[in-house]
Scaffold this motif. Structure first.
Motif, PDB file in Angstrom:
ATOM      1  N   PHE A  40      37.128  45.781  49.900  1.00  0.00           N
ATOM      2  CA  PHE A  40      36.511  45.078  48.775  1.00  0.00           C
ATOM      3  C   PHE A  40      37.371  45.210  47.522  1.00  0.00           C
ATOM      4  N   GLY A  41      37.969  46.374  47.307  1.00  0.00           N
ATOM      5  CA  GLY A  41      38.872  46.552  46.168  1.00  0.00           C
ATOM      6  C   GLY A  41      40.102  45.675  46.269  1.00  0.00           C
ATOM      7  N   ASN A  42      40.679  45.579  47.468  1.00  0.00           N
ATOM      8  CA  ASN A  42      41.838  44.706  47.673  1.00  0.00           C
ATOM      9  C   ASN A  42      41.450  43.253  47.454  1.00  0.00           C
ATOM     10  N   LEU A  43      40.271  42.869  47.924  1.00  0.00           N
ATOM     11  CA  LEU A  43      39.776  41.510  47.701  1.00  0.00           C
ATOM     12  C   LEU A  43      39.616  41.240  46.211  1.00  0.00           C
ATOM     13  N   GLU A  44      39.062  42.192  45.492  1.00  0.00           N
ATOM     14  CA  GLU A  44      38.870  42.022  44.052  1.00  0.00           C
ATOM     15  C   GLU A  44      40.204  41.801  43.336  1.00  0.00           C
ATOM     16  N   ALA A  45      41.246  42.519  43.743  1.00  0.00           N
ATOM     17  CA  ALA A  45      42.573  42.359  43.127  1.00  0.00           C
ATOM     18  C   ALA A  45      43.126  40.949  43.359  1.00  0.00           C
ATOM     19  N   VAL A  46      42.926  40.425  44.553  1.00  0.00           N
ATOM     20  CA  VAL A  46      43.396  39.066  44.850  1.00  0.00           C
ATOM     21  C   VAL A  46      42.599  38.048  44.041  1.00  0.00           C
TER      22      VAL A  46
ATOM     23  N   GLN B 170      41.079  38.479  41.172  1.00  0.00           N
ATOM     24  CA  GLN B 170      41.476  38.584  39.771  1.00  0.00           C
ATOM     25  C   GLN B 170      42.814  37.922  39.515  1.00  0.00           C
ATOM     26  N   ALA B 171      43.745  38.021  40.457  1.00  0.00           N
ATOM     27  CA  ALA B 171      45.053  37.392  40.299  1.00  0.00           C
ATOM     28  C   ALA B 171      44.942  35.870  40.189  1.00  0.00           C
ATOM     29  N   ALA B 172      43.860  35.325  40.748  1.00  0.00           N
ATOM     30  CA  ALA B 172      43.641  33.880  40.693  1.00  0.00           C
ATOM     31  C   ALA B 172      42.687  33.487  39.566  1.00  0.00           C
ATOM     32  N   GLY B 173      42.257  34.465  38.766  1.00  0.00           N
ATOM     33  CA  GLY B 173      41.314  34.174  37.693  1.00  0.00           C
ATOM     34  C   GLY B 173      39.887  34.017  38.181  1.00  0.00           C
ATOM     35  N   CYS B 174      39.577  34.605  39.324  1.00  0.00           N
ATOM     36  CA  CYS B 174      38.246  34.504  39.922  1.00  0.00           C
ATOM     37  C   CYS B 174      37.559  35.865  39.918  1.00  0.00           C
ATOM     38  N   SER B 175      36.281  35.837  40.275  1.00  0.00           N
ATOM     39  CA  SER B 175      35.513  37.059  40.446  1.00  0.00           C
ATOM     40  C   SER B 175      34.615  36.892  41.672  1.00  0.00           C
ATOM     41  N   PHE B 176      33.857  37.906  41.975  1.00  0.00           N
ATOM     42  CA  PHE B 176      32.932  37.819  43.106  1.00  0.00           C
ATOM     43  C   PHE B 176      31.877  36.741  42.878  1.00  0.00           C
ATOM     44  N   ASP B 177      31.579  36.428  41.634  1.00  0.00           N
ATOM     45  CA  ASP B 177      30.620  35.358  41.336  1.00  0.00           C
ATOM     46  C   ASP B 177      31.117  33.986  41.770  1.00  0.00           C
ATOM     47  N   ASP B 178      32.416  33.834  41.972  1.00  0.00           N
ATOM     48  CA  ASP B 178      32.998  32.546  42.361  1.00  0.00           C
ATOM     49  C   ASP B 178      33.064  32.359  43.868  1.00  0.00           C
ATOM     50  N   ILE B 179      32.720  33.380  44.634  1.00  0.00           N
ATOM     51  CA  ILE B 179      32.811  33.300  46.094  1.00  0.00           C
ATOM     52  C   ILE B 179      31.704  32.411  46.639  1.00  0.00           C
ATOM     53  N   ILE B 180      32.116  31.492  47.512  1.00  0.00           N
ATOM     54  CA  ILE B 180      31.205  30.539  48.148  1.00  0.00           C
ATOM     55  C   ILE B 180      30.880  30.985  49.573  1.00  0.00           C
TER      56      ILE B 180
ATOM     57  N   LEU C 268      27.198  48.275  60.229  1.00  0.00           N
ATOM     58  CA  LEU C 268      26.488  47.422  59.286  1.00  0.00           C
ATOM     59  C   LEU C 268      25.892  48.170  58.089  1.00  0.00           C
ATOM     60  N   PRO C 269      25.256  49.319  58.244  1.00  0.00           N
ATOM     61  CA  PRO C 269      24.709  50.007  57.063  1.00  0.00           C
ATOM     62  C   PRO C 269      25.769  50.336  56.007  1.00  0.00           C
ATOM     63  N   ASP C 270      26.961  50.769  56.430  1.00  0.00           N
ATOM     64  CA  ASP C 270      28.034  51.066  55.474  1.00  0.00           C
ATOM     65  C   ASP C 270      28.509  49.804  54.776  1.00  0.00           C
ATOM     66  N   VAL C 271      28.612  48.720  55.516  1.00  0.00           N
ATOM     67  CA  VAL C 271      29.050  47.445  54.922  1.00  0.00           C
ATOM     68  C   VAL C 271      28.013  46.958  53.920  1.00  0.00           C
ATOM     69  N   LEU C 272      26.743  47.000  54.296  1.00  0.00           N
ATOM     70  CA  LEU C 272      25.689  46.503  53.408  1.00  0.00           C
ATOM     71  C   LEU C 272      25.599  47.302  52.118  1.00  0.00           C
ATOM     72  N   SER C 273      25.846  48.598  52.177  1.00  0.00           N
ATOM     73  CA  SER C 273      25.769  49.395  50.947  1.00  0.00           C
ATOM     74  C   SER C 273      26.842  48.985  49.941  1.00  0.00           C
ATOM     75  N   VAL C 274      28.019  48.611  50.426  1.00  0.00           N
ATOM     76  CA  VAL C 274      29.083  48.137  49.533  1.00  0.00           C
ATOM     77  C   VAL C 274      28.802  46.695  49.121  1.00  0.00           C
ATOM     78  N   LYS C 275      28.436  45.868  50.080  1.00  0.00           N
ATOM     79  CA  LYS C 275      28.145  44.450  49.811  1.00  0.00           C
ATOM     80  C   LYS C 275      27.108  44.299  48.711  1.00  0.00           C
ATOM     81  N   GLU C 276      26.062  45.107  48.754  1.00  0.00           N
ATOM     82  CA  GLU C 276      24.974  44.991  47.785  1.00  0.00           C
ATOM     83  C   GLU C 276      25.428  45.284  46.361  1.00  0.00           C
ATOM     84  N   ARG C 277      26.472  46.068  46.197  1.00  0.00           N
ATOM     85  CA  ARG C 277      27.011  46.321  44.846  1.00  0.00           C
ATOM     86  C   ARG C 277      27.795  45.123  44.322  1.00  0.00           C
ATOM     87  N   TYR C 278      28.516  44.448  45.203  1.00  0.00           N
ATOM     88  CA  TYR C 278      29.346  43.313  44.784  1.00  0.00           C
ATOM     89  C   TYR C 278      28.566  42.003  44.720  1.00  0.00           C
TER      90      TYR C 278
END
Length: 133
Positions: free
Chosen positions: A59-65, A67-77, A90-100
């Motif tokens: 998720f951190g690596n995704l965020e860096a990419v 940001q490099a394009a001027g986007c945020s998680f709010d722009d994800i379709i 799944l429980p580990d993924v959902l705990s991170v997903k819910e923050r983003y």
């Protein structure tokens, strides 16, 4: 004709990995950003040791990419994730997903179980819209 513009996160040693394997971390085309699958790799390309650390780093690596394009998680379709053991992970993924993705509207999401991710156990790829300036 729409031109493909590669997007690379700033100051990333991972650039060599993208070049070695012949792909871009993301491509901007028109109003959309297509992000390649991001895994829990450190700057040197090695995997984080535990599954929760891999998910956090992916998720951190995704965020860096983004940001490099001027986007945020709010722009994800659209989100596609790949899991080597979905039922257990799944429980580990959902705990991170819910923050983003804490608030509606949520992006579409497809989770795929796979047997191999080149030494990783989780991968996330997305399509985002490019915000209008």
């Amino acid at each position: 004709m729409t031109i493909r513009e590669p997007i690379y996160p700033a100051a990333s040693a991972r650039h060599a990995l993208y070049d070695r394997h012949g792909y871009s971390p993301a491509v901007r085309s028109g109003e959309h950003l297509f992000v390649s699958g991001q895994v829990g790799s450190r700057e040197d390309g090695s995997a984080e040791e535990t599954f929760p650390e891999q998910v956090e780093r992916a998720f951190g690596n995704l965020e860096a990419v983004l940001q490099a394009a001027g986007c945020s998680f709010d722009d994800i379709i659209d989100v596609t994730t790949f899991h080597t053991d979905p039922e257990v992970q799944l429980p580990d993924v959902l705990s991170v997903k819910e923050r983003y993705f804490a608030d509606r509207p949520y992006p579409t999401w497809t989770a795929v179980g796979v047997t191999w991710l080149a030494g990783f156990d989780f991968e996330i790829k997305v399509i985002a819209r490019i915000p209008r300036e």
